[in-house]
Design an enzyme around this catalytic site. Structure first.
Site, PDB file in Angstrom:
ATOM      1  N   HIS A 263       0.837  -1.204   0.000  1.00  0.00           N
ATOM      2  CA  HIS A 263       0.000   0.000   0.000  1.00  0.00           C
ATOM      3  C   HIS A 263       0.877   1.262   0.000  1.00  0.00           C
ATOM      4  O   HIS A 263       0.744   2.126  -0.870  1.00  0.00           O
ATOM      5  CB  HIS A 263      -0.918  -0.011   1.229  1.00  0.00           C
ATOM      6  N   GLU A 264       1.781   1.343   0.966  1.00  0.00           N
ATOM      7  CA  GLU A 264       2.644   2.528   1.044  1.00  0.00           C
ATOM      8  C   GLU A 264       3.573   2.577  -0.167  1.00  0.00           C
ATOM      9  O   GLU A 264       3.904   3.657  -0.662  1.00  0.00           O
ATOM     10  CB  GLU A 264       3.434   2.545   2.351  1.00  0.00           C
ATOM     11  N   HIS A 267       1.808   4.385  -2.883  1.00  0.00           N
ATOM     12  CA  HIS A 267       1.878   5.839  -2.696  1.00  0.00           C
ATOM     13  C   HIS A 267       3.259   6.348  -3.126  1.00  0.00           C
ATOM     14  O   HIS A 267       3.392   7.387  -3.773  1.00  0.00           O
ATOM     15  CB  HIS A 267       1.680   6.204  -1.219  1.00  0.00           C
ATOM     16  N   GLU A 293      -4.687   7.640  -3.311  1.00  0.00           N
ATOM     17  CA  GLU A 293      -5.160   6.379  -2.748  1.00  0.00           C
ATOM     18  C   GLU A 293      -5.433   5.357  -3.862  1.00  0.00           C
ATOM     19  O   GLU A 293      -5.325   4.151  -3.634  1.00  0.00           O
ATOM     20  CB  GLU A 293      -6.409   6.633  -1.898  1.00  0.00           C
TER      21      GLU A 293
HETATM   22 ZN    ZN Z   1      -3.161   5.237   1.703  1.00  0.00          ZN
END
Ligand code: ZN
Length: 501
Positions: A263-264, A267, A293
């Site tokens: 997830h990170e 980003h 996101e």
């Molecule tokens: Zn996030």
């Protein structure tokens, strides 16, 4: 005109340097700073933000922007984009009276302290008074910014520029109509998926070592970024060439670090891949929280929780954890990481039920901001919505109304961007698949370069140059956010996993 542009750029560069220095302090605060440093750090950060705000709202910036508005640059050029984006930031920043900014900074920093204690002691009443003040400050901010349709629009605009609460309501209604029955259907087939394999003991260092494999494979550049540990995972950047991510580990829950890292990482890829010409300018980075996101959800869920991804990585995971996974079938693991079940905590929710947590927060925030719900009645309203959306009643406030940090830090209007990100990840990815239909087969071979390149070309490199709606239009041809591709993905994936008719 060029001289004026150079002057503006040089002033913005100084401001950007201050903001990035503040970001380094913020990163350190959440990773390595000893607890004793908290008070001094709050002072340091508040001084830097005051200086940055003063420099940015100076009349001279406004004059330069007014002169430059006469220049004829091509809409897509870095120059025209800079003038457009900065004019918008400037107008917003100038609308907030300095006294209000100061009071917000003080109240929000205190809010977090009060919330931390109230949450630890599972006691909403300790948080009630300051939350009432935070709601009131948000109302003042919204009034200062101004709005046309609803007060919520003014706050949402800070995170998702140009989007209105009514736009959000429309896509949320569409989602709700399909997801609520899906959650019920899955509940009737709960026995199909068991996630016992994920609830074992997993050595932390081994989790870290394994996580680095997919993180680097998806394209996170370790020469231009690093990973550390923190209590709450986050991504921050001080430059396109220095992007930091953090991960947290639970010995008894491997999924948390596994998918948190992806997830990170998602980003971070967005931050690392702004066009080099944008480096050091306010145009580097992501355009809105929803689009940001969409990138994290893409890598975490669409890629990271796919069968093809684990076709490649599961044998490696078995090598890292032979005792835990050696005798476990890959399909059992695949279903376990995609188990869907109503739960109390948003950040631990699966792909299907996650959005219901957001609907609840969106509705409560609107009620608070329009004074149709009193802060004192919030826990009761929270629990009633949990019951109606997820069929669960929180045993205490910590697992209910006190679970998220956002409100304590003053952030209202932020939550919808999580679900917007889920929707956008598929709106974009369905387009990617039209261009590159064999992507899933590439994932099965551990190859992610083509996917990253597609997003770099269509989204990442533009940084903040275009708004979310402009990107959606350019990438998909759609005139705004559309729930269709996301709903198709969720229904297809979960009908198959849960063997729904
Ligand atoms: Zn996030």
């Amino acid at each position: 005109m060029q001289a004026k542009l150079d002057t503006l750029n040089s002033k913005l560069k100084d401001i950007q340097n201050i903001n990035h220095a503040a970001a380094v302090l913020g990163w350190d605060q959440q990773t390595y700073m000893p607890p004793g440093g908290a008070a001094a750090r709050a002072e340091q950060l508040s001084t830097l933000s005051k200086i940055s705000h003063e420099m940015f709202t100076a009349a001279e910036i406004g004059e330069l922007l007014a002169d430059l508005a006469q220049a004829e640059f091509d809409y897509d050029s870095d120059e025209a984009s800079l003038i457009r984006v900065i004019q918008r930031d400037y107008d917003k920043a100038r609308k907030l009276p300095p006294k209000l900014v100061e009071e917000m900074s003080r109240t929000f920093s205190m809010g977090q302290q009060v919330w931390t204690k109230a949450r630890a002691e599972k006691d909403f009443s300790q948080f009630q008074d300051i939350l009432a003040k935070i709601v009131d400050l948000n109302i003042q901010v919204a009034e200062a910014y101004g709005y046309e349709e609803s007060i919520y629009d003014a706050l949402l605009d800070q995170y998702e520029p140009d989007m209105k609460a009514s736009d959000v309501q429309q896509v949320f209604d569409e989602l709700k109509a399909e997801l609520v029955p899906l959650v019920q259907a899955i509940a009737e087939h709960q026995e199909v998926v068991d996630d016992f394999v994920l609830q074992q003991e997993f050595d932390e260092q081994t989790q870290w070592d394994f996580g680095l494999l997919p993180l680097q494979a998806i394209g996170f550049d370790m020469q231009r970024g690093r990973q550390d540990k923190s209590a709450h995972p986050f991504t921050t950047s001080f430059s396109t060439n220095d992007v930091r991510i953090t991960t947290r580990f639970h010995r008894e829950m491997i999924a948390s670090a596994l998918f948190g890292t992806l997830h990170e990482g998602g980003h971070a890829l967005y931050e690392q891949n702004s066009d080099p010409t944008l480096e050091g300018t306010p145009l580097a980075g992501g355009t809105s929280l929803g689009v940001h996101e969409s990138q994290s959800r893409l890598w975490e869920n669409v890629v990271g929780r796919s069968r093809e991804f684990w076709q490649f990585y599961y044998p490696k995971l078995q090598e890292f954890f032979p005792k835990q996974f050696g005798a476990v079938d890959r399909e059992v693991f695949y279903r376990a990481i995609n188990k869907s079940k109503p739960s109390l905590i948003r950040v631990e929710a699966d792909e299907v039920t996650y959005n219901l947590h957001i609907f609840l927060r969106f509705e409560l925030e609107q009620a608070l901001l329009t004074n149709s719900l009193k802060v004192a009645d919030l826990p009761e309203a929270w629990n009633a919505k949990m019951e109606s959306y997820l069929g669960l009643t929180p045993p205490d406030d910590a697992k209910g109304v006190l679970q998220d940090i956002h409100w304590s830090g003053g952030m209202m209007g932020y939550f919808p961007t999580y679900t917007l990100g889920n929707i956008l990840s598929l709106q974009f990815y369905s387009q990617t698949l039209k261009d590159l239909p064999d992507l899933p087969e590439q994932f099965a071979k551990g190859e992610f370069g083509a996917l990253l390149e597609w997003f770099r070309e269509h989204i990442h490199r533009h940084g903040r140059k275009f708004t979310a709606n402009e990107l959606i239009q350019r990438v998909t041809g759609d005139d705004g956010i559309k729930a269709g591709p996301y709903l198709n993905y969720i229904k297809r994936k979960y009908s198959e996993i849960y063997e729904l008719a």
